[in-house]
Structure formats: structure tokens, C-alpha cells
Design a protein around this motif. Structure first.
Motif, mmCIF file in Angstrom:
data_model
loop_
_atom_site.group_PDB
_atom_site.id
_atom_site.type_symbol
_atom_site.label_atom_id
_atom_site.label_comp_id
_atom_site.label_asym_id
_atom_site.label_seq_id
_atom_site.Cartn_x
_atom_site.Cartn_y
_atom_site.Cartn_z
ATOM 1 N N GLY A 3 0.955 -1.025 0.063
ATOM 2 C CA GLY A 3 0.005 -0.202 0.055
ATOM 3 C C GLY A 3 0.715 1.211 -0.093
ATOM 4 O O GLY A 3 0.515 2.335 -0.504
ATOM 5 N N ILE A 4 1.853 1.288 0.850
ATOM 6 C CA ILE A 4 2.974 2.445 0.931
ATOM 7 C C ILE A 4 3.477 2.754 -0.719
ATOM 8 O O ILE A 4 3.675 3.881 -0.888
ATOM 9 N N ALA A 5 3.666 1.647 -1.315
ATOM 10 C CA ALA A 5 4.551 1.900 -2.538
ATOM 11 C C ALA A 5 3.329 2.425 -3.555
ATOM 12 O O ALA A 5 3.710 3.252 -4.488
ATOM 13 N N GLU A 6 2.036 2.134 -3.538
ATOM 14 C CA GLU A 6 1.237 2.640 -4.286
ATOM 15 C C GLU A 6 1.062 4.168 -3.913
ATOM 16 O O GLU A 6 0.778 4.787 -5.070
ATOM 17 N N ILE A 7 1.052 4.361 -2.808
ATOM 18 C CA ILE A 7 1.054 5.687 -2.487
ATOM 19 C C ILE A 7 2.244 6.776 -2.912
ATOM 20 O O ILE A 7 1.835 7.716 -3.576
ATOM 21 N N ILE A 8 3.323 6.141 -2.882
ATOM 22 C CA ILE A 8 4.406 6.710 -3.390
ATOM 23 C C ILE A 8 4.177 7.028 -5.037
ATOM 24 O O ILE A 8 4.416 8.217 -5.286
ATOM 25 N N LYS A 9 3.565 6.010 -5.597
ATOM 26 C CA LYS A 9 3.639 5.925 -7.043
ATOM 27 C C LYS A 9 2.507 6.826 -7.392
ATOM 28 O O LYS A 9 2.746 7.850 -8.456
ATOM 29 N N ALA A 10 1.507 6.834 -6.556
ATOM 30 C CA ALA A 10 0.463 8.040 -6.835
ATOM 31 C C ALA A 10 0.825 9.326 -6.612
ATOM 32 O O ALA A 10 0.411 10.230 -7.465
ATOM 33 N N PHE A 11 1.789 9.631 -5.920
ATOM 34 C CA PHE A 11 2.001 11.002 -5.251
ATOM 35 C C PHE A 11 2.957 11.385 -6.525
ATOM 36 O O PHE A 11 2.766 12.604 -6.987
ATOM 37 N N LEU A 12 3.718 10.859 -7.032
ATOM 38 C CA LEU A 12 4.954 11.036 -7.984
ATOM 39 C C LEU A 12 4.062 11.414 -9.318
ATOM 40 O O LEU A 12 4.298 12.224 -10.246
ATOM 41 N N LYS A 13 3.021 10.440 -9.591
ATOM 42 C CA LYS A 13 2.295 10.465 -10.631
ATOM 43 C C LYS A 13 1.401 11.793 -10.827
ATOM 44 O O LYS A 13 1.374 12.288 -12.095
ATOM 45 N N ASN A 14 0.938 12.364 -9.832
ATOM 46 C CA ASN A 14 0.257 13.148 -9.680
ATOM 47 C C ASN A 14 0.722 14.792 -9.262
ATOM 48 O O ASN A 14 0.209 15.823 -9.418
ATOM 49 N N SER A 15 1.984 14.679 -9.109
ATOM 50 C CA SER A 15 2.878 15.904 -8.799
ATOM 51 C C SER A 15 3.392 16.287 -10.020
ATOM 52 O O SER A 15 4.585 16.171 -10.336
ATOM 53 N N ASP A 16 2.804 16.793 -10.783
ATOM 54 C CA ASP A 16 3.369 17.646 -12.267
ATOM 55 C C ASP A 16 4.380 18.427 -12.048
ATOM 56 O O ASP A 16 5.237 18.723 -12.802
ATOM 57 N N TRP A 17 4.038 19.276 -10.833
ATOM 58 C CA TRP A 17 5.063 20.300 -10.624
ATOM 59 C C TRP A 17 6.503 19.840 -10.109
ATOM 60 O O TRP A 17 7.539 20.633 -10.387
ATOM 61 N N LEU A 18 6.580 18.437 -9.980
ATOM 62 C CA LEU A 18 7.803 18.133 -9.333
ATOM 63 C C LEU A 18 8.424 17.193 -10.409
ATOM 64 O O LEU A 18 9.653 17.208 -10.591
ATOM 65 N N THR A 19 7.486 16.203 -11.179
ATOM 66 C CA THR A 19 7.826 15.063 -12.086
ATOM 67 C C THR A 19 7.312 15.192 -13.107
ATOM 68 O O THR A 19 7.680 14.232 -14.035
ATOM 69 N N ARG A 20 6.859 16.147 -13.559
ATOM 70 C CA ARG A 20 5.917 16.273 -14.976
ATOM 71 C C ARG A 20 4.808 15.236 -14.952
ATOM 72 O O ARG A 20 4.341 15.132 -16.068
ATOM 73 N N GLY A 21 4.670 14.566 -13.996
ATOM 74 C CA GLY A 21 3.552 13.357 -14.169
ATOM 75 C C GLY A 21 3.581 12.629 -15.230
ATOM 76 O O GLY A 21 4.556 12.085 -15.818
ATOM 77 N N THR A 22 2.448 12.464 -16.036
ATOM 78 C CA THR A 22 2.380 11.510 -17.115
ATOM 79 C C THR A 22 3.217 12.277 -18.468
ATOM 80 O O THR A 22 3.461 11.373 -19.276
ATOM 81 N N ALA A 23 3.441 13.313 -18.437
ATOM 82 C CA ALA A 23 4.377 13.954 -19.614
ATOM 83 C C ALA A 23 5.885 13.403 -19.551
ATOM 84 O O ALA A 23 6.476 13.432 -20.576
ATOM 85 N N THR A 24 6.570 12.809 -18.412
ATOM 86 C CA THR A 24 7.490 12.310 -18.246
ATOM 87 C C THR A 24 8.758 13.194 -18.443
ATOM 88 O O THR A 24 8.485 14.443 -18.862
ATOM 89 N N VAL A 25 9.844 12.811 -17.972
ATOM 90 C CA VAL A 25 11.158 13.544 -18.129
ATOM 91 C C VAL A 25 12.054 12.813 -18.728
ATOM 92 O O VAL A 25 12.776 11.787 -18.405
ATOM 93 N N SER A 26 12.575 13.653 -20.040
ATOM 94 C CA SER A 26 13.737 13.023 -20.903
ATOM 95 C C SER A 26 14.502 13.878 -21.503
ATOM 96 O O SER A 26 13.875 15.127 -21.968
ATOM 97 N N PRO A 27 15.777 13.526 -21.978
ATOM 98 C CA PRO A 27 16.400 12.349 -21.663
ATOM 99 C C PRO A 27 17.268 12.847 -20.165
ATOM 100 O O PRO A 27 17.775 13.840 -20.161
#
Length: 430
Positions: free
Chosen positions: A208-232
Motif C-alpha cells: 500500500g505504501i508503494a502505491e501511495i508513493i507511485k500515486a504521489f509522483l504520478k500526480n505531482s506534475d510540478w515536481l515530476t511532470r507526471g504523465t508527461a515524463t522527463v527525458s533524456p
């Protein structure tokens, strides 16, 4: 006076270990001959990263009997650190007032945590424990709503004006180290809460904690760009554009192999030292270990944090090599179940067996798709004369065959080698 004779156990020639290593080397050479150097070297680098993850799980599960079903979350934490510390700086973000606003909200969040922590200590001032708990819960809810409202306002501004905060432009290795430290820190926090649980309850909690971490990173567009991804994402070594795919991936493989060698050496020394014997004693009989004066909770927390650190480092190395950070790409099937299969196949608690199991399972996982596709195409060509209709989307069907192959593999291992290819070796001192 004659001295009593001491019986020494003759050292066993590692025939089984040598045979497995030779068989694995032959399989790797066959893959190189069939798939080519660039593809095969990439597969080996990814297998090496998974070996680091598997070593983290084998010390938790094999050494201490802690079943961590949330490997994916710690892999993601390592990946986000590799991304944050290595990608270029977002000048638009730092040239605005947004860093100040974000820092102010984070200070509010820190103050809220301190207030809630202080509320949990009110019983020391004579407040009844029931009232103390009620005050702490109500205060935590109110402060959470206030802080999350302030944070949402700042993050909306960041996303609308500059996209996301960007990175720090530091060497990639810094992100790997910080990724391990962050995963260990989160593991330390989780350990205080979850290590009192046992077997399947601990597995459910970590999942459950792993899913919480994943959900946070997925919905934090300001930090990780979410579904837009960051590359390269940059590599810690020269990239394919400078040296070509084979040479660049070979150098990356050397780096990961050196990391595995250092981890293996340190774990081997620790396993055969007093620390390792204490951990195994707690695993085998926790009650008797506590009766002998061992600090059970402290040792269990140590091993859990150490495993999380290795998972964070492995996740950072894997994310950097793939050169893309995609929060949706962290899947329980790939980053938890597959690592679990590697440990089961190699042998929980056996470091060499875990490394062999990681490489072998990943080789099977990757090669099962082209092999299944080849068999489907062969069957299709043979069936043309019989009037068979070709199945639609054979590529997708071949990809799904990997799950079938891994499921069959784990079934065979549990049936014929329940302790793994290289079972744990425990020295008995007479």
C-alpha cells in the motif's frame, strides 16, 4: 598430555556454484550470438540494476524474514532522485518568486509536523492518553487541510507558468547516492510503523505504501511532470552519442558491476560477522534472541533500512540507464514481483545465488517475448497449408507470454528447488 583433536570440516569445492555460473555465461553468449551486441549489453545492464534490487530484498527477506511487497515504491524514490539531481536547471523557475513561495509552504508543513508531534507528547503534561490522541488526530487533519490548500495554490502556479521546477544539474552519481538515502529515510519512517506487523500484514502494508508513493509522483506534475515524463536523463558515463551503443552500454555495465561487487563484499563480511549471526538468530527465534538481551526492534529496523537503501540505488541506476523518468512505468509486476522471483530462484539469503537468479530471470523475462513470437510465426507458417487463420496482433500476444513463462518458472522452482538454486549456507559452530 595429548591435546584433544578438533574435527575440521573439509572445504567443499563449489561445484554447484561453478556449474551455474558456467551455464549462465553460456546462456549470455547465446543471447549475444542471436540478438547482437547492443541489445544484449543493454539487457545485461538492466539485469545488473535488478541484481542490486534483488540484493536489497534478499537481505530483508532472506536475512531477517521481512517480506517487503513494496519494492516498487523504493525503486521509484531512487528514480525521482536520479531525475531531480541530474536534469538541467529550470532557469524560468528560479528566476521567479515561485521558489520562495514553495519554500514558505514547505516550512509551514514542517511546522505542522512539529505541532502534531508535540500533541502526541501531551500525556507527559498530565493530559489523558485518550484526549491526547483525539487532539493529535484533529490537529493533524486541520493542519493537513491548511497546508495542502497552500501547496496546491503554489504548485498550480508552477505548472501554469514554468511547467515544473526542473532539476539541479548535478552529476548523476549524486542523484544515485541521494536516492539511496531517501529510500533509506522513508524505510526508516515506515519501519517504525510496520515492522511490528508480521508476514502477510507487513506485505500488505508495504504494498500500500508503494502505491501511495507511485500515486504521489504520478500526480505531482510540478515536481515530476507526471504523465508527461522527463527525458533524456544524463548518464554517469559517456553516452551512446559519444561512444556508440555497444561501448557506452559496456562502460555503464562496468559501473553497475563494480557497485554489485562492492555491495557483495560488504554483505558477505557482514553476514559472516556477529551482526549477521544476530540477524539470523532473530529471524529464526525472535523470542529467544530477545531473552538473550538482543535489541530485536533495532536490528530489524537496521536490516529493513539497509535493504531500502539498496533498492533506492538500484532504482536510480535503472532510471538513469533508461534515460526517462515515467511515474507510470513503475509497475508491481516489473519492480516487485519480478524481483521476488529473482530472489526465490537464486536462494533467499544467498548473495551469489541472488545475483545469478537476477541475471537468469531477467534473461528469461526479456528473451521469452522474441522466442514466443518466433514460435507463433513458425506455427502460423506451418498452418497456412491447413487453412489456419493467422492470429491478430501476434506481437502483443508474444509480449503477454512473458508472464506465462515467469509463472511457469516460479512454479517449477517452488516444486523442485523450494530453497532456490543456491540455498542459504549457515555455518554451525560446535
Amino acid at each position: 598430555m595429548n591435546k584433544p583433536a578438533t574435527a575440521e570440516q573439509p572445504s567443499r569445492f563449489p561445484l554447484r556454484e561453478l556449474s551455474l555460473c558456467l551455464a549462465l555465461a553460456a546462456a549470455i553468449l547465446a543471447v549475444y550470438a542471436i540478438m547482437g551486441g547492443a541489445y544484449s549489453t543493454r539487457m545485461l545492464v538492466e539485469a545488473a540494476c535488478y541484481a542490486i534490487l534483488a540484493l536489497g530484498l534478499t537481505i530483508q527477506w532472506g536475512y531477517a524474514g521481512q517480506f517487503n511487497a513494496g519494492v516498487m515504491g523504493f525503486v521509484a524514490l531512487g528514480g525521482v532522485c536520479a531525475m531531480t539531481f541530474s536534469v538541467p536547471v529550470n532557469e524560468a523557475f528560479w528566476a521567479s518568486e515561485l521558489p520562495f513561495e514553495l519554500g514558505r509552504v514547505l516550512l509551514y508543513a514542517l511546522a505542522a509536523i512539529v505541532l502534531v508531534w508535540g500533541a502526541t507528547r501531551l500525556d507527559r503534561l498530565g493530559v489523558p492518553k485518550t484526549l491526547r490522541t483525539l487532539i493529535a488526530v484533529v490537529l493533524a487533519l486541520l493542519l493537513y487541510l491548511v497546508v495542502i490548500s497552500l501547496l496546491r495554490g503554489v504548485t498550480d502556479e508552477i505548472e501554469s507558468r514554468v511547467g515544473f521546477i526542473g532539476g539541479l544539474g548535478l552529476p548523476t552519481g549524486v542523484g544515485w547516492v541521494v536516492g539511496g538515502a531517501l529510500a533509506g529515510g522513508v524505510g526508516y519512517f515506515i519501519g517504525h510503523i510496520c515492522l511490528g506487523l508480521r508476514s502477510d500484514y507487513l506485505a500488505i502494508a508495504t504494498l500500500g505504501i508503494a502505491e501511495i508513493i507511485k500515486a504521489f509522483l504520478k500526480n505531482s506534475d510540478w515536481l515530476t511532470r507526471g504523465t508527461a515524463t522527463v527525458s533524456p536523463l544524463p548518464w554517469p558515463t559517456p553516452g551512446p552519442g559519444e561512444l556508440g551503443f555497444v561501448m557506452a552500454r559496456s562502460i555503464y555495465l562496468v559501473v553497475t558491476a563494480l557497485i554489485i561487487a562492492v555491495i557483495f563484499f560488504l554483505l558477505h563480511r557482514a553476514y559472516n560477522a556477529a551482526w549477521g549471526r544476530t540477524i539470523r538468530a532473530i529471524r529464526d527465534n525472535e523470542i529467544s534472541s530477545a531473552a538473550m538481551g538482543k535489541d530485536v526492534n533495532r536490528r530489524r529496523l537496521q536490516i529493513f533500512v539497509l535493504g531500502c537503501i539498496l533498492m533506492g540505488i538500484g532504482g536510480a541506476a535503472l532510471t538513469s540507464f533508461n534515460s526517462i523518468f515515467d511515474p507510470q512505468g513503475y509497475l508491481p509486476l516489473n519492480h516487485t514481483f519480478l524481483v521476488l522471483v529473482m530472489v526465490i530462484l537464486g536462494g533467499p539469503g544467498n548473495n551469489l545465488g541472488t545475483i545469478i537468479g537476477a541475471v537468469l530471470v531477467y534473461l528469461i523475462w526479456i528473451m521469452s517475448e522474441p522466442l514466443a513470437l518466433y514460435l507463433m510465426q513458425l506455427a502460423s507458417s506451418l498452418g497456412e497449408g491447413l487453412g489456419w487463420v493467422d492470429p491478430a496482433d501476434m506481437q502483443s500476444r508474444a509480449l503477454q507470454a512473458r508472464v506465462l513463462v515467469i509463472g511457469l518458472l516460479i512454479t517449477l522452482v517452488l516444486r523442485f528447488a523450494p530453497k532456490g538454486l543456491l540455498p542459504e549456507k549457515v555455518k554451525h559452530h560446535g
